[in-house]
Design a protein around this motif. Structure first.
Motif, PDB file in Angstrom:
ATOM      1  N   ALA A 202      -6.517  41.707 -18.455  1.00  0.00           N
ATOM      2  CA  ALA A 202      -6.620  42.412 -19.738  1.00  0.00           C
ATOM      3  C   ALA A 202      -7.890  42.056 -20.499  1.00  0.00           C
ATOM      4  N   LYS A 203      -8.392  40.841 -20.317  1.00  0.00           N
ATOM      5  CA  LYS A 203      -9.563  40.401 -21.088  1.00  0.00           C
ATOM      6  C   LYS A 203     -10.814  41.235 -20.788  1.00  0.00           C
ATOM      7  N   PRO A 204     -11.234  41.396 -19.515  1.00  0.00           N
ATOM      8  CA  PRO A 204     -12.414  42.231 -19.271  1.00  0.00           C
ATOM      9  C   PRO A 204     -12.171  43.699 -19.583  1.00  0.00           C
TER      10      PRO A 204
ATOM     11  N   PHE B  33      12.231  27.893 -13.704  1.00  0.00           N
ATOM     12  CA  PHE B  33      11.609  27.338 -14.905  1.00  0.00           C
ATOM     13  C   PHE B  33      10.098  27.570 -14.975  1.00  0.00           C
ATOM     14  N   ASP B  34       9.528  28.302 -14.024  1.00  0.00           N
ATOM     15  CA  ASP B  34       8.128  28.699 -14.162  1.00  0.00           C
ATOM     16  C   ASP B  34       8.064  30.222 -14.146  1.00  0.00           C
ATOM     17  N   GLN B  35       6.904  30.781 -14.467  1.00  0.00           N
ATOM     18  CA  GLN B  35       6.751  32.235 -14.545  1.00  0.00           C
ATOM     19  C   GLN B  35       5.314  32.626 -14.221  1.00  0.00           C
ATOM     20  N   PRO B  36       4.810  32.259 -13.038  1.00  0.00           N
ATOM     21  CA  PRO B  36       3.405  32.556 -12.725  1.00  0.00           C
ATOM     22  C   PRO B  36       3.089  34.041 -12.673  1.00  0.00           C
ATOM     23  N   GLY B  37       4.116  34.870 -12.459  1.00  0.00           N
ATOM     24  CA  GLY B  37       3.871  36.298 -12.326  1.00  0.00           C
ATOM     25  C   GLY B  37       3.389  36.975 -13.590  1.00  0.00           C
ATOM     26  N   VAL B  38       3.532  36.335 -14.741  1.00  0.00           N
ATOM     27  CA  VAL B  38       3.097  36.989 -15.979  1.00  0.00           C
ATOM     28  C   VAL B  38       1.610  36.767 -16.254  1.00  0.00           C
ATOM     29  N   GLU B  39       0.943  35.952 -15.450  1.00  0.00           N
ATOM     30  CA  GLU B  39      -0.415  35.536 -15.787  1.00  0.00           C
ATOM     31  C   GLU B  39      -1.495  36.523 -15.346  1.00  0.00           C
TER      32      GLU B  39
ATOM     33  N   ASP C 285      16.886  36.158 -17.338  1.00  0.00           N
ATOM     34  CA  ASP C 285      17.153  36.340 -15.910  1.00  0.00           C
ATOM     35  C   ASP C 285      15.895  36.688 -15.118  1.00  0.00           C
ATOM     36  N   MET C 286      15.182  37.705 -15.581  1.00  0.00           N
ATOM     37  CA  MET C 286      14.107  38.245 -14.749  1.00  0.00           C
ATOM     38  C   MET C 286      12.837  37.406 -14.803  1.00  0.00           C
ATOM     39  N   GLU C 287      12.573  36.734 -15.935  1.00  0.00           N
ATOM     40  CA  GLU C 287      11.420  35.839 -15.964  1.00  0.00           C
ATOM     41  C   GLU C 287      11.733  34.544 -15.228  1.00  0.00           C
TER      42      GLU C 287
END
Length: 497
Positions: free
Chosen positions: A464-466, A452-458, A317-319
Motif C-alpha cells: 500500500a505504501k508505494p 497467535f501470529d498473523q503474518p498474512g496481514v502484512e 477466528d480467521m486472523e
C-alpha cells in the motif's frame, strides 16, 4: 435421516459458569465422540492448555507466550513469564483504570481510536452492555473511530464537544497507519476548536505496548496505559484496551466482565476433555470438517445486543487460524472456515435460505439468552417469540422436510450447537468471549496451527505504501516498487479527471 437421534441424550448437554451447551444437533454419535477425544489426546491438547496458562512460549514464530488469560486473573495467582511474575504489573493497570474512573468528571464525549483488535472487543462490549436493563451508565457518548475513511471521522467530529472530549489512542505498536492518521486528525480538530497544547495533552490517553512512541506523539506519561507483547490484539479487550467499558459503566462492571472470563478459564483448565465446553465446540467443528469438508461457519446470536459478536468472532477466528501451513511449515488439511453471522431473527430474513437449501453444509452456533433484554410491557411476549424462532430454525435445519416438490424439500442434516446464557450482563458477556477465545486456540492446537501470529496481514500493508505514493504523484509508478501492470493501470483510473 435426521440429526435428532441424540436429542434426549443427557450426554449432549454440558455447562460451565451457568452457560449451557447443547450439541444434540451435531449428529455425532458416542463412538464418534470417543474418536474425537482420542484425536485431541493425540494432539496433546491437555498439555497445550497447561502450557498456554503457564506462560510457555506457545507463540513459537514470535517466541513469546500468549497470556491474555493473565489479564483476567483476578485472583492474582502468580503467572511467570521468563522468570518474572507479570501479575503485579497487570494489577497496577487495574488500579490505574479504577482511579481514572473515579476522577473522570465532566466528560461528554470519548473518542476511542483503534482498529482490529483495538476496536472490535471494546466496541462489542459497549454495544452489548448498553442493552442491559437498568445498567448504570455514566452518560458519556462513546465514539469508536477505526476506518481511515473520513466519513466516520466527520460524523464523530460533528457530534463531539471539543472542550469536554477525551481521546483514547489504542495501538499495540503505536505505528498502525489508520490509527495514527486518525489520531492526528482529531488533534488537529482540537487545535482548530481553540484548545491549547496543554489542554490537548491533558485530553489525550494511550493504550500501547510502545510507551516511547506514545510519549513522542504528545501523550503525558501518566495518561499512558501499557499492555505487553504477550497480548495479541484480538485477545486484548481484557487489558486497558477495554478501558471504555470501565469508563462507560464503572470499574465494578469491568471487573464483572473479567470475572466471567476467568470463570471460563478455570473451567477450560480443569474440566476433562469430555465435559470441556471450548473443547467440545472445537471438536464438533472439526468433525463437520472431516465429514462434510465444510468451508463456512455461522454464529447467530438471538439477541440484538450481540449483533457485533459475529464481527468480533470473524477477527478472532480467521486472523488466528486462517493459515495454510502448520507450526512446522507443512501444509494443513484443515484450517479456519469462513465465519459469518448476524443477530436472529434478522438473519432468518437474509441468508437462512442458503443455510436450509443451499448445496453447502454450514454448521451454526445458535446463541440464546433466557431473559429478555428490556423492561417494556411486550418484553416477555416478544422474547418468547424470539426463542421459539431460535429453536425452530435449529430443528428445521437438523431434520429437514421431504416433499414431492423438490422446491419445497429441505435436506436437513445441517448441524448446529445451542448456547444458552442465563442473562446478558458483564459477567456472562465476558464468559461468552472467553469461551470462544479458548475454542479458537483449541482449534489451532488440533490443526497444529499457531493461533497467535498473523503474518498474512502484512503484505498488503507493505504494497500500500508505494501505491499511495503513486496516487499522490498523479499516477507516476516507480518501477522499483513492485507495482504490477494491472495495479499501475488501476492507479491511472483513479487519477483520471
Amino acid at each position: 435421516m435426521s440429526l435428532n437421534t441424540a436429542v434426549s441424550d443427557p450426554k449432549s448437554v454440558f455447562s460451565a459458569a451457568d452457560i449451557v451447551l447443547d450439541t444434540a444437533y451435531q449428529g455425532i454419535k458416542q463412538p464418534e465422540w470417543q474418536d474425537l477425544f482420542a484425536q485431541a489426546k493425540k494432539a496433546n491438547l491437555g498439555q497445550f492448555i497447561q502450557d498456554l496458562f503457564a506462560g510457555k512460549h506457545v507463540n513459537a514464530s514470535e517466541d513469546r507466550p500468549a497470556l491474555h488469560s493473565a489479564l483476567r486473573n483476578l485472583d492474582k495467582t502468580p503467572v511467570i513469564v521468563d522468570g518474572q511474575d507479570v501479575m503485579p504489573a497487570v494489577a497496577d493497570v487495574w488500579h490505574r483504570i479504577e482511579a481514572l474512573c473515579n476522577k473522570w468528571i465532566g466528560v461528554t464525549d470519548v473518542i476511542h481510536i483503534g482498529i482490529g483488535g483495538s476496536d472490535f472487543g471494546p466496541r462489542l462490549a459497549i454495544e452489548a452492555l448498553a442493552h442491559v436493563p437498568n445498567i448504570e451508565s455514566r452518560g458519556m457518548r462513546m465514539h469508536f473511530l477505526a476506518n481511515i475513511d473520513t466519513a466516520d471521522l466527520g460524523r464523530i467530529l460533528q457530534r463531539a464537544l471539543p472542550h469536554s472530549t477525551r481521546v483514547i489512542i489504542v495501538s499495540k505498536s503505536f505505528t498502525t497507519l489508520e490509527t495514527t492518521k486518525n489520531a492526528k486528525a482529531v488533534v488537529r480538530w482540537l487545535k482548530d476548536s481553540g484548545r491549547t497544547e496543554s489542554q490537548i495533552n491533558n485530553a489525550l490517553f494511550a493504550v500501547t505496548a510502545n510507551v516511547p512512541a506514545a510519549k513522542e506523539f504528545g501523550v503525558k506519561p501518566e495518561n499512558i496505559y501499557p499492555f505487553w507483547d504477550w497480548v495479541g490484539g484480538r485477545y486484548s479487550v481484557w487489558s486497558a484496551v477495554g478501558l471504555p467499558i470501565a469508563l462507560q459503566y464503572g470499574f465494578d462492571t469491568f471487573k464483572e466482565f473479567l470475572a466471567g472470563a476467568q470463570a471460563i478459564d478455570h473451567h477450560y483448565q480443569s474440566a476433562p476433555l469430555e465435559q470441556n465446553l471450548p473443547v467440545l465446540m472445537a471438536l464438533s467443528l472439526l468433525y463437520q470438517q472431516e465429514k462434510h469438508n465444510i468451508k463456512s461457519f455461522a454464529v447467530i446470536p438471538y439477541a440484538d445486543a450481540l449483533d457485533w459478536f459475529p464481527k468480533w468472532l470473524q477477527q478472532l477466528d480467521m486472523e488466528s487460524n486462517g493459515k495454510s501451513v502448520d507450526r512446522n511449515g507443512k501444509p494443513v488439511k484443515f484450517s479456519c472456515p469462513v465465519v459469518f453471522g448476524s443477530s436472529g431473527s434478522n438473519a432468518q430474513h437474509s441468508y437462512f435460505q442458503l443455510l436450509h437449501q443451499g448445496k453447502e453444509v454450514i454448521p451454526i452456533d445458535f446463541i440464546a439468552i433466557r431473559e429478555p433484554m428490556s423492561t417494556l410491557p411486550e418484553a416477555k411476549e416478544h422474547h418468547r417469540i424470539l426463542l421459539s424462532n431460535c429453536l425452530a430454525q435449529a430443528q428445521a435445519l437438523a431434520n429437514g422436510k421431504q416433499t414431492d416438490n423438490p422446491n419445497n424439500t429441505y435436506p436437513g442434516k445441517r448441524p448446529s450447537n445451542l448456547l444458552i446464557l442465563p442473562k446478558l450482563n458483564a459477567f456472562y458477556l465476558g464468559a461468552l468471549l472467553a469461551l470462544y477465545e479458548n475454542r479458537t486456540t483449541t482449534l489451532g492446537a488440533l490443526w497444529n496451527i499457531n493461533s497467535f501470529d498473523q503474518p498474512g496481514v502484512e503484505l498488503g500493508k507493505v504494497l500500500a505504501k508505494p501505491i499511495e505514493t503513486a496516487l499522490r504523484n498523479g499516477g507516476k509508478v516507480n518501477q522499483d516498487e513492485h507495482i504490477d501492470a494491472i495495479t499501475a493501470s488501476r492507479i491511472n483510473l483513479f487519477n483520471k479527471t
